[in-house]
Design an enzyme around this catalytic site. Structure first.
Site, short mmCIF file in Angstrom:
data_model
loop_
_atom_site.label_atom_id
_atom_site.label_comp_id
_atom_site.label_asym_id
_atom_site.label_seq_id
_atom_site.Cartn_x
_atom_site.Cartn_y
_atom_site.Cartn_z
N CYS A 171 -7.35 -7.95 -6.49
CA CYS A 171 -8.03 -8.00 -5.16
C CYS A 171 -9.18 -6.91 -5.04
CB CYS A 171 -7.06 -7.73 -3.90
SG CYS A 171 -5.80 -6.50 -3.85
N HIS A 214 -13.15 5.95 2.62
CA HIS A 214 -13.21 5.52 0.94
C HIS A 214 -13.32 6.71 0.04
CE1 HIS A 214 -12.41 1.50 1.90
NE2 HIS A 214 -13.48 0.98 2.29
N GLU A 247 -12.28 3.89 7.61
CA GLU A 247 -12.52 3.74 6.42
C GLU A 247 -13.86 4.41 6.09
OE1 GLU A 247 -9.59 2.58 7.63
OE2 GLU A 247 -9.28 2.35 5.48
N TYR A 281 -16.86 4.18 7.26
CA TYR A 281 -18.13 3.44 7.29
C TYR A 281 -19.02 3.93 8.60
CZ TYR A 281 -16.17 -0.20 4.20
OH TYR A 281 -15.81 -0.73 2.97
N ARG A 284 -10.83 -0.83 15.11
CA ARG A 284 -10.15 -0.20 14.00
C ARG A 284 -10.54 1.35 14.07
NH1 ARG A 284 -8.74 -1.64 7.70
NH2 ARG A 284 -7.01 -0.37 7.39
N ALA A 300 -2.96 -6.89 4.90
CA ALA A 300 -3.77 -7.65 4.29
C ALA A 300 -3.28 -8.33 2.83
CB ALA A 300 -5.08 -6.96 3.91
N GLN A 359 -14.54 -9.54 11.88
CA GLN A 359 -14.62 -8.04 11.76
C GLN A 359 -16.20 -8.06 11.47
OE1 GLN A 359 -13.99 -5.29 8.35
NE2 GLN A 359 -12.45 -4.68 9.41
N ARG A 386 -10.03 11.89 -1.16
CA ARG A 386 -9.29 11.90 -2.56
C ARG A 386 -7.96 11.78 -2.31
NH1 ARG A 386 -12.22 9.48 -6.01
NH2 ARG A 386 -12.31 8.40 -4.14
N GLN A 405 -5.34 -4.78 -8.76
CA GLN A 405 -5.82 -5.27 -9.91
C GLN A 405 -6.71 -6.37 -9.82
OE1 GLN A 405 -3.80 -4.79 -13.72
NE2 GLN A 405 -2.22 -3.33 -12.73
N CYS A 440 -5.23 -12.38 -6.53
CA CYS A 440 -4.23 -11.55 -6.47
C CYS A 440 -3.60 -11.72 -7.89
CB CYS A 440 -3.18 -12.00 -5.41
SG CYS A 440 -1.42 -11.30 -5.57
N ARG A 494 0.08 -0.10 3.50
CA ARG A 494 1.36 0.06 2.54
C ARG A 494 2.73 -0.52 3.44
NH1 ARG A 494 3.34 -0.76 -1.29
NH2 ARG A 494 4.45 1.06 -2.34
P1 NAP Z 1 -4.06 -0.13 -24.21
O1 NAP Z 1 -4.86 -0.07 -22.83
O2 NAP Z 1 -4.64 -1.04 -25.23
O3 NAP Z 1 -4.19 1.36 -24.64
C1 NAP Z 1 -3.61 1.72 -26.00
C2 NAP Z 1 -4.32 2.93 -26.54
O4 NAP Z 1 -3.77 3.33 -27.59
C3 NAP Z 1 -5.95 2.59 -26.66
O5 NAP Z 1 -6.50 2.83 -25.76
C4 NAP Z 1 -6.06 3.30 -27.93
O6 NAP Z 1 -6.79 4.29 -27.94
C5 NAP Z 1 -4.88 3.86 -28.55
N1 NAP Z 1 -4.42 3.11 -29.80
C6 NAP Z 1 -4.62 1.70 -30.34
N2 NAP Z 1 -4.35 1.45 -31.44
C7 NAP Z 1 -3.73 2.73 -32.12
C8 NAP Z 1 -3.59 3.09 -33.29
N3 NAP Z 1 -3.46 2.06 -34.46
N4 NAP Z 1 -3.29 4.43 -33.48
C9 NAP Z 1 -3.42 5.55 -32.35
N5 NAP Z 1 -3.82 4.87 -31.26
C10 NAP Z 1 -4.18 3.78 -30.93
O7 NAP Z 1 -2.44 -0.59 -23.98
P2 NAP Z 1 -1.54 0.20 -23.08
O8 NAP Z 1 -1.76 1.49 -22.73
O9 NAP Z 1 -0.48 -0.24 -23.92
O10 NAP Z 1 -1.57 -0.81 -21.92
C11 NAP Z 1 -1.60 -2.29 -21.98
C12 NAP Z 1 -2.04 -2.76 -20.66
O11 NAP Z 1 -1.16 -2.65 -19.70
C13 NAP Z 1 -3.48 -2.33 -20.08
O12 NAP Z 1 -4.58 -2.94 -20.60
C14 NAP Z 1 -3.26 -2.52 -18.72
O13 NAP Z 1 -3.95 -3.66 -18.21
C15 NAP Z 1 -1.94 -2.49 -18.37
N6 NAP Z 1 -1.60 -1.31 -17.76
C16 NAP Z 1 -2.42 -0.64 -16.86
C17 NAP Z 1 -2.01 0.42 -16.17
C18 NAP Z 1 -2.76 1.10 -15.08
O14 NAP Z 1 -3.90 0.67 -14.91
N7 NAP Z 1 -2.44 2.19 -14.41
C19 NAP Z 1 -0.57 0.97 -16.37
C20 NAP Z 1 0.15 0.34 -17.39
C21 NAP Z 1 -0.24 -0.65 -18.12
P3 NAP Z 1 -7.73 5.28 -29.07
O15 NAP Z 1 -8.14 4.36 -29.80
O16 NAP Z 1 -8.90 5.57 -28.29
O17 NAP Z 1 -6.82 6.28 -29.69
FE1 SF4 Z 2 -1.07 -7.05 -4.00
FE2 SF4 Z 2 -2.03 -8.85 -5.38
FE3 SF4 Z 2 -3.71 -7.28 -4.57
FE4 SF4 Z 2 -1.73 -6.50 -6.49
S1 SF4 Z 2 -3.45 -7.78 -6.65
S2 SF4 Z 2 -2.54 -5.40 -4.74
S3 SF4 Z 2 -0.20 -7.69 -5.86
S4 SF4 Z 2 -2.80 -8.25 -3.20
#
Ligand code: NAP
Ligand code: SF4
Length: 666
Positions: free
Chosen positions: A342, A253, A165, A167, A215, A311, A101, A256, A340, A354, A289
């Protein structure tokens, strides 16, 4: 299911592809350094060995001004081209085909030397580009063509010109980014001159039969994007200029509107490709997707496209095609579109891999070498870490028994797959269940393994996971307080007014879950994000339809930083948008005082207040569960992995990586 359309050959120019599966271009970080070429060759060779019809490399700049970042990949000299033989030879040795590419980043270049059609800074990069001079544009079109010719010399079977995208080529095409008044701007026709010149000059240098994939941006999804008339006029002119295949591009990119993350419905963009197919004569390729062979087959069978580009699904499973062809589609490790490991890595300047397949881009270093030792391995815990360890160890030939104390496998993934838009996470559990079965792993569900149960195994992998953290809070035992598993599983029916304590990934997910109406059969993802008919709305962008949240949710954290800034680089903004669209109230800098019959008492900026809520859902992170490991002791044959090892920042990426690496070393 058979995949007759997907697995049928297709001739494009002088090249006959063995099937219709294209591995779409994705930057991995291995493109930029010469010493990484052997790794890149191994990465692509594995996908070719897995049966992929055509592989497209990450983007290579046609000149230094086109770099994605300082010293990024480029293809500008014969010497560079000769070095690429290592990559093309490796793919050809596996009977595969590979296209390079050519991508000019334009104003998306993360360098102070970036250039564009006009001197307009993008909203997603810190550098304002310089406008190319009239001669500079001409020179850049020639540079593109020369890169295309070098790709042919390097042994590539085709090229892809990146015209989507957002570019540089897109920046010329849209009035949004092109204010020029010379021959390269001013009218839609003049704005199209740049890609047309690139294709004409490329065709001149490579001759008739060499496939040129272009593309094309079908939906810009930005304001002042191209009209559908402009897109089709461009497509027809490009076809005349020598394009062999059109690949689909969706969204700049800076758009929104999410285009590829988990919450985007599968196959969301197939209708855009189908529209183009109705306009041009050359083959078109659907993209974005599409992550299962059945969906890809369906798109081809419906006559909406001639090829399907995937991809990330080929990062997740290099044997995607081979498994589909062998009737083993249920063994495909399906990409869950989490980004997460990639794209989030690439945007953080780290090498891509991955989440589900840590071997991606690590093919030469993370090897699951077969063993004849028949050592016995007990894996305790059927969450992502334990599943990865069990399957990887069994793939090596070790005799594995998996113990899971609950009635089902999956751990935290069982919760994640219930979040709206994360339904694909269920595919991961289907994959693991099937692989465990095929590999003959003994799975003992509903068994809480004791030290005595494990005494006879050569190795014991402790992947006992996590338990939700229970914060020290007055009133934590009040009936209004609910744990996040209980809220998601519906064990406790949650009321209409809710406070969520903790705004990490899970707090954000739970807030989305609680505001979403699962019974809304009219739910239209496209309408909520403002994606409209491109023939009526330039760039396919229209007014978003408001969501109707079914609960009033307040999401809280103690930190004073904006809520959600720690989420994934490429998906966090979309999660924050969903919260906004769903009317979730965000409060940072909170001190939690107590829970009582009145609700949740908090103090913000020194002012006490009460949130009069029905329930308080605790999403305050997790703590490791390692009672078993404490009994087994660190010495000897016990290995601690996943959330049981480190619960802070627990995530599946680390868990699966750790499980796989441990299995490789057992
Ligand atoms: P986390 O990211 O560690 O968040 C928990 C939050 O709770 C902290 O940010 C903290 O914020 C708060 N906390 C911690 N101890 C506390 C306490 N004693 N009292 C009150 N608040 C407290 O944990 P999680 O939300 O359970 O997620 C776990 C992991 O799952 C993440 O690290 C992520 O990798 C993954 N995950 C990611 C996504 C995504 O990216 N969309 C979605 C789901 C899960 P404060 O201290 O500011 O209050
Ligand atoms: Fe797909 Fe792996 Fe990227 Fe997640 S990290 S989007 S499962 S290729």
């Amino acid at each position: 299911m058979t995949y007759d359309h997907l697995l049928s050959p297709l001739t494009i120019g002088d090249l006959t592809l063995r099937n219709r599966v294209v591995m779409g271009s994705m930057h991995t970080g291995l493109e930029d350094r010469r010493h990484d070429l052997p790794k890149l060759a191994a990465y692509f060779a594995e996908r070719a060995r897995g049966g992929t019809g055509l592989i497209i490399t990450g983007g290579y700049a046609p000149n230094k001004r086109g770099w994605l970042k300082p010293f990024a990949s480029e293809l500008t000299t014969r010497l560079q081209a000769m070095r690429h033989r290592e990559v093309t030879d490796a793919v050809h040795a596996e009977d595969g085909a590979i296209a390079l590419q050519v991508l000019h980043a334009g104003r998306y270049g993360y360098t102070p030397f970036s250039v564009s059609a006009s001197a307009k800074k993008s909203p997603i990069t810190p550098f304002k580009p310089s406008a190319l001079s009239t001669r500079g544009v001409d020179r850049t079109a020639t540079d593109f063509a020369e890169s295309v010719a070098l790709a042919k010399k390097a042994g590539y079977d085709a090229v892809e010109i990146m015209g989507s995208e957002g570019y540089l080529i897109n920046q010329f095409l849209a009035s949004r980014t092109n204010d020029r008044t010379d021959r390269w701007g001013g009218t839609a026709e003049k704005r199209m001159r740049f890609p047309l010149e690139i294709v004409r000059r490329s065709r001149e240098l490579v001759g008739d039969g060499f496939p040129i994939v272009y593309r094309i941006s079908l939906l810009d999804l930005v304001e002042d994007g191209q009209t559908w008339d402009e897109v089709t006029t461009l497509a027809l002119a490009l076809q005349d200029a020598g394009v062999t295949v059109f690949n689909t591009g969706i969204g700049w990119h800076e758009a929104r509107v999410p285009t590829i993350i988990t919450q985007v419905p599968r196959g969301a963009w197939r209708s855009a490709t189908a529209r183009l197919k109705g306009v041009v004569d050359v083959p078109v390729c659907a993209s974005n997707r599409i992550n299962t062979p059945s969906l890809a087959e369906d798109i081809l069978a419906a006559g909406e496209a001639d090829l399907v580009s995937m991809a990330r699904p080929l990062l997740a499973d290099p044997e995607f095609v081979a498994k589909a062809a062998a009737g083993r589609a249920d063994e495909i490790n399906t990409c869950i579109a989490c980004n997460q490991a990639c794209l989030d890595h690439v945007f953080k300047n780290k090498k891509a891999s991955c989440l589900l397949n840590p071997r991606a881009c690590n093919e030469t270093t993370l090897v699951l070498a077969p063993t004849r030792t028949r050592k016995t391995v007990a894996v305790v815990g059927g969450g992502p870490a334990g599943l990865a360890a069990a399957v990887s160890a069994a793939e090596r030939g070790l005799a594995v028994t998996l113990f899971e104390k609950s009635a089902e496998l999956g751990g935290q993934f069982r919760l994640a797959m219930q979040i709206p838009g994360k339904e694909d996470f269920a595919e991961t559990l289907r994959y693991y269940r099937r692989r465990l079965e095929v590999l003959g792993v003994e799975v003992r569900l509903g068994v809480e393994a004791s030290a005595a149960d494990l005494a006879s195994y050569d190795d014991v992998v402790v992947a006992t996971g996590v338990a939700p953290r229970v914060p020290a809070l007055d009133g934590i035992d009040h009936p209004k307080v609910v744990s996040y598993p209980d809220a998601i599983n519906g064990t406790v029916p949650v009321g209409k007014k809710v406070a969520v304590i903790g705004a990490g990934g899970i707090g954000v997910d739970v807030s989305h879950f609680l505001t979403h109406d699962p019974s809304d059969t009219d739910y239209d993802w496209m309408a909520h994000w403002g994606v409209g008919d491109p023939t009526l709305h330039p760039g396919g962008l229209t007014e978003p339809k408001p969501r109707t949240p079914i609960r009033e949710v307040t999401l809280l954290q103690r930190k004073t930083t904006p809520i959600g800034i720690g989420l994934g680089k490429t998906s966090g903004w979309a999660h924050r948008s969903v919260l906004k669209q769903s009317g979730v109230k965000l409060i940072s800098g909170v001190t939690y005082d107590r829970v009582d019959d009145a609700g949740l008492h908090i103090t913000v900026d020194g002012t006490p207040q009460v949130l009069h809520v029905d329930h308080v859902v605790i999403c305050a992170g997790q703590e490791s569960v390692r009672d078993l490991y404490d009994v087994l002791g660190e010495a000897g044959n016990a290995h601690l992995i996943g959330g049981a090892d480190i619960a802070a920042e627990l995530d599946a990426k680390r868990a699966i990586d750790q499980g796989t690496r441990l299995a490789a070393a057992l």
